[in-house]
Write an enzyme that holds these catalytic residues in place. Structure first.
Site, PDB file in Angstrom:
ATOM      1  N   TYR A  31       0.839  -1.203   0.000  1.00 37.53           N
ATOM      2  CA  TYR A  31       0.000   0.000   0.000  1.00 37.53           C
ATOM      3  C   TYR A  31       0.867   1.242   0.000  1.00 37.53           C
ATOM      4  CZ  TYR A  31       0.811   0.944   5.013  1.00 37.53           C
ATOM      5  OH  TYR A  31       1.372   1.242   6.225  1.00 37.53           O
ATOM      6  N   CYS A  32       0.251   2.373  -0.381  1.00 38.69           N
ATOM      7  CA  CYS A  32       0.920   3.673  -0.360  1.00 38.69           C
ATOM      8  C   CYS A  32      -0.155   4.738  -0.146  1.00 38.69           C
ATOM      9  CB  CYS A  32       1.724   3.909  -1.641  1.00 38.69           C
ATOM     10  SG  CYS A  32       0.719   3.853  -3.151  1.00 38.69           S
ATOM     11  N   THR A  33       0.145   5.988  -0.428  1.00 39.09           N
ATOM     12  CA  THR A  33      -0.798   7.072  -0.136  1.00 39.09           C
ATOM     13  C   THR A  33      -2.022   7.038  -1.035  1.00 39.09           C
ATOM     14  OG1 THR A  33       1.059   8.458   0.537  1.00 39.09           O
ATOM     15  CG2 THR A  33      -1.028   9.575   0.125  1.00 39.09           C
TER      16      THR A  33
END
Length: 344
Positions: free
Chosen positions: A197-199
């Site tokens: 996951y990331c922003t």
């Protein structure tokens, strides 16, 4: 018309402060083949400038990456503008979770070699072969499985103020460093479910493709990243597995997801998750500072920088000449603590 800004930053910020309407902060990205990024950039600038859009957009042969602020009354026109572009038709727009409308004050669209600097030079790497999307509900369900490993593909300073429960940090300042590090860290976990996951989704989507490229089989990535997850989890009444604050790359420097404060002031150690840049322009260090230290140090990272702040502008300008600030980020994970921080 001029296809770039010609107004001073101070005036633009004054104009933003004087606006009587609400702005909506949103982000989007798309990996797609753009034959002529420069021509695409110029056309997009004209269209978005006319709608009063502010923000930061990167365009490359591999696609587009955008974080923008749109006057609320022009939002539907903005959406239509994007949907008129074939590869952006129906694009998901990640609406900011915690938005004061002051995220950006100017429109900047830049042509880059890549929309995410990844350091990948292997010509056989294929973004089309990427991991499986997970929506908020599927993410919550899969991360309950003990054979699932959650990997945070954001920078260390993003992870520090907020992350998913049990998420693994890949401690680095840059995405290009993280990709091979993630492969090395998980070499003996190729039989596990790897959830990245990331922003907003752009980094973890590429990271999932990179993991598959390096022999991993069960690779997933969170659709729309932390932003979309939070919005959907709240809409659907799902438990929020992200704790703390989501760092964002605009003037807000963060949006609160939960009330948990999981980090500390870099000066006094008090619980705090407020990022700021040192007010000494010759330093501009990104660090976490509580209200008490902000008052005591006048927004500076040290007494040294505080003393510089009180010098005449001519002297400050002279001190700034020739300074190579490098990557001015407070980094405990690599013990790259600036000499002047807390030196008093």
């Amino acid at each position: 018309m001029a296809l770039h800004n010609r107004v001073s930053a101070d005036l633009l910020k004054q104009q933003l402060a004087a606006e009587s309407f609400r702005r909506v902060t949103t982000s989007f990205y798309q990996y797609a083949k753009i034959e002529d990024p420069n021509a695409f950039r110029d056309q997009l600038y004209e269209q978005l400038f006319a709608l009063g859009v502010f923000g930061r957009i990167y365009v490359a042969h591999e696609g587009i990456n955008a974080q923008v602020s749109i006057p609320e009354h022009n939002f539907e026109a903005f959406r239509s503008c994007l949907y008129d572009i074939s590869f952006l038709n129906g694009i998901r727009l990640n609406i900011a979770v915690d938005d004061d409308g002051k995220s950006f004050w100017v429109l900047k669209i830049k042509v880059r070699e890549k929309i995410v600097a990844d350091g990948i030079e292997d010509p056989t790497f294929d973004m089309a072969n990427k991991g499986k999307y997970l929506d908020a509900a599927a993410f919550n369900q899969l991360t309950e499985d003990p054979d699932t490993i959650v990997v945070d593909m954001r920078n260390h300073y993003e992870y520090e103020v907020g992350h998913f429960e049990q998420a693994i940090e890949v401690p680095s300042d840059t995405f290009r460093e993280q990709l091979p590090m993630a492969v090395d860290m998980l070499q003996d976990k190729k039989d596990k479910n790897i959830v990245m996951y990331c922003t907003g989704g752009i980094r973890c989507e590429k990271a999932s493709a990179y993991m598959l490229h390096n022999g991993f089989k069960n690779v997933f990535h969170l659709e729309g990243g932390v932003i979309e997850y939070t919005n959907k989890a709240k809409e659907q009444g799902l438990p929020l597995k992200f704790k703390g604050k989501n760092f964002v790359f605009d003037d807000r420097l963060g949006e609160r997801i939960t009330e948990d404060v999981i980090s500390q002031c870099h000066q006094c150690g008090k619980p705090c998750d407020t990022h700021t840049n040192c007010k000494n322009d010759g330093c501009h260090l990104l660090f976490i500072q509580c209200d008490e230290c902000a008052a005591a140090y006048e927004g500076c990272c040290s007494t040294e920088c505080q003393s510089v702040l009180h010098l005449p502008e001519e002297e400050r300008a002279e001190l700034r000449k020739g300074i190579d600030k490098g990557q001015m980020i407070f980094n405990k994970s690599k013990q790259r603590i600036r000499r002047r921080l807390n030196e008093d």
